[in-house]
Design an enzyme around this catalytic site. Structure first.
Site, mmCIF file in Angstrom:
data_model
loop_
_atom_site.group_PDB
_atom_site.id
_atom_site.type_symbol
_atom_site.label_atom_id
_atom_site.label_comp_id
_atom_site.label_asym_id
_atom_site.label_seq_id
_atom_site.Cartn_x
_atom_site.Cartn_y
_atom_site.Cartn_z
ATOM 1 N N SER A 240 -12.684 -4.398 -10.988
ATOM 2 C CA SER A 240 -11.505 -4.128 -11.802
ATOM 3 C C SER A 240 -11.863 -4.103 -13.285
ATOM 4 C CB SER A 240 -10.428 -5.158 -11.483
ATOM 5 O OG SER A 240 -9.158 -4.731 -11.925
ATOM 6 N N ASP A 467 -6.025 0.515 -1.433
ATOM 7 C CA ASP A 467 -6.165 0.148 -2.837
ATOM 8 C C ASP A 467 -5.035 0.755 -3.665
ATOM 9 O OD1 ASP A 467 -7.247 -0.588 -5.348
ATOM 10 O OD2 ASP A 467 -9.285 -0.279 -4.595
ATOM 11 N N HIS A 514 -7.055 -3.745 -3.295
ATOM 12 C CA HIS A 514 -7.757 -3.697 -4.573
ATOM 13 C C HIS A 514 -8.916 -4.691 -4.629
ATOM 14 C CE1 HIS A 514 -8.481 -3.392 -8.827
ATOM 15 N NE2 HIS A 514 -7.999 -4.593 -9.102
#
Length: 547
Positions: A240, A467, A514
């Site tokens: 991320s 995701d 995610h």
């Protein structure tokens, strides 16, 4: 912190908390939700931790070091992880102004070595360390593991996402440290986790300068850490925001990476509302799914937008989302995201623009803080066993409560909705293509004729099947990297073209959202081991050729 002392302390802290927020979530799904009226209000279904439970956790006030230790105790074969207490040993207050750094030897942790009797993949040495950097109150929290009796030929460095900490990789340390000749590091970003938390300030007034200054705040610390460790080349994995910063590092400090792995990276696609200062901030985003998506759905459900068939051209056995990109134009800059975009609440955009972080709300909330955090943790960790989910909830709350520092960089790097102010799609093609001097620097005074261009590095982008991060950005980046490789190599002799290592690929981890390293950790670890093996083989050939 000794293992025995920490375990005793952890037991004391745990006994003072009440029902796990995940237990509340599961009870609700099974039709056995608690009946106390404080959970039946407007937000009762979202904040699953009751008022009484939340107050008890706030009162227990678990130190961040103890919470990190408990999470790492779930690492297979480790049981008693080493945990330094140079930071995070004190109980934070709601008006905390610092995270003190202790230099006392009693606060340092001795390495722990697992033997082959209790560790079938050992012996391995585990270490928790605080690496001090130059300047006032600058230090990085580090956790590492290496194989005993083997030379360290390669290094893997893992960076977490926004507001998290190195403990989130607890499902990966054991599996990835099975690779022979590798040492695995995980770092807390400066100003996050249990790293020191110096005041964050941006002095530049223009937008691009502010973005660069915010990025440099993190990546300069990473480079200083690398130099202290005397690591010449390493593989960098970032999740991320950690993935975004990993790209920024590769561009500013070339010549030190042998592979770049981006796990659901933020900031690749371009949104005109995010990059243009004269336009309002983005109004819709998939970011809402980070807080509303139940992880049970992410790890147990299939994404109908992705093909169940494998692409025969891929050498791996993982679900391939390329058919999704082909359906809308394979290399379009944007494709339909796997998670729906939803309007951003006005209060969120207001707080974002005012640079008021969500962790500020947790700190200000006092006894309500654990209840607020449960709104995220009860969904984020709903697929895990109760003990692990409780440990991660405690860990999250313990680091969210620390003094605000690196979290304030977010508004300079990203616009509301997690769109980058300076999108990576504009610059990711430069990874592995920078001019570097013989001393490894970009800014050396060495004549241009003495400089050489990097020969490319492999870039791997991983996304979860479910995701909320837009995989279309990954395919757009894959295309730009490939085009830059063609442009760079077209006039070079065949011998130099054969030496090029540049490549890019997008991979999808099945049954994951995610947080691919946690949701689909088994497949994630398997993918990473293959990528690490490729690095080992390629680096041996490079060293043998005298490059």
């Amino acid at each position: 912190m000794s293992a025995s002392t920490t375990s005793s302390n952890d037991h004391g802290y745990t006994s003072r908390t009440q029902q796990s927020p995940l237990a509340s979530q599961r009870a609700k799904k099974q039709g056995n939700a608690p009946s106390e009226t404080n959970r039946t209000g407007k937000f009762g279904g979202y904040f699953t931790l009751g008022y009484k439970e939340g107050f008890n956790q706030w009162w227990a006030n678990i130190p961040a070091a103890a919470a990190e230790h408990t999470v790492l105790s779930y690492v297979p074969y480790l049981q008693q992880p080493p945990t330094h207490t140079q930071t995070g040993s004190e109980r934070p207050s709601d008006t905390t102004t610092s995270m003190p750094i202790s230099n006392a030897s009693s606060n340092k942790a001795s390495p722990i070595t697992t033997d082959p009797v209790t560790d079938p993949f050992g012996p391995r040495r585990w270490h928790s360390n605080l690496v001090k950097l130059g300047g006032k109150n600058r230090a990085l929290n580090e956790f590492s593991v290496e194989r005993v009796g083997e030379p360290v030929d390669q290094n893997l460095v893992m960076l977490h996402g926004y507001g998290a900490g190195l403990g989130v990789f607890y499902k990966n340390f054991e599996g990835l440290s099975r690779a022979r000749g590798w040492k695995v590091y995980a770092l807390d970003l400066l100003g996050m986790g249990r790293s020191s938390r110096p005041p964050f300030k941006v002095h530049t007034k223009d937008r691009q300068g502010s973005v660069s200054e915010a990025e440099n705040w993190f990546i300069d610390a990473l480079e200083e850490w690398r130099m202290q460790k005397k690591i010449e080349r390493f593989t960098l994995l970032g999740h991320s925001l950690g993935g975004y910063l990993a790209v920024a590092y590769a561009l500013k400090y070339p010549g030190h990476l042998n592979k770049l792995v981006l796990a659901s990276p933020v900031g690749i696609p371009e949104d005109p509302y995010a990059v243009n200062a004269d336009m309002p901030d983005p109004q819709i985003s998939t970011l809402n799914n980070e807080f509303s998506q139940d992880q049970n759905d992410a790890v147990n459900g299939s994404n109908p937008n992705l093909s169940d068939s494998l692409d025969d051209r891929d050498s791996n056995n993982f679900l391939n989302a390329r058919s999704k990109a082909q359906a809308g134009g394979k290399h379009a800059d944007t494709t339909a995201p796997t998670a729906p975009r939803k309007p951003l609440p006005k209060w969120l955009t207001y707080l974002w623009d005012a640079n008021i972080s969500p962790f500020s709300l947790v700190r200000w909330a006092g006894p309500l803080g654990p209840r607020f955090v449960s709104g995220w943790t009860s969904r984020r960790f709903s697929h895990l066993p109760p003990g692990e989910s409780q440990a991660l909830h405690d860990y999250a709350y313990s680091i969210f409560r620390q003094r605000g520092s690196g979290e304030y960089a977010l508004a300079y790097i990203l616009a509301p909705g997690a769109f980058a102010r300076s999108p990576l799609i504009r610059r990711i093609q430069g990874v592995g293509r920078q001019m570097i001097s013989p001393d490894g620097s970009r800014t050396s005074s060495v004549a241009a004729a003495e400089k050489r261009r990097e020969t490319g590095i492999p870039v791997v982008m991983m996304y979860g099947e479910n995701d909320w991060m837009d995989i279309g950005g990954g395919y757009a980046a894959e295309k730009k990297i490939a085009e830059e490789r063609v442009r760079t190599l077209k006039d070079l002799p065949a011998e130099e073209r054969a030496m090029d290592n540049g490549s890019a690929k997008v991979m999808v981890i099945k049954k994951a959202g995610h947080h691919v390293y946690l949701d689909g950790w088994e497949e994630f670890n398997e993918v990473m081991l293959k990528e690490m093996d490729e690095v080992s083989r390629r680096e041996k050939l490079r060293q043998a050729s005298g490059e």
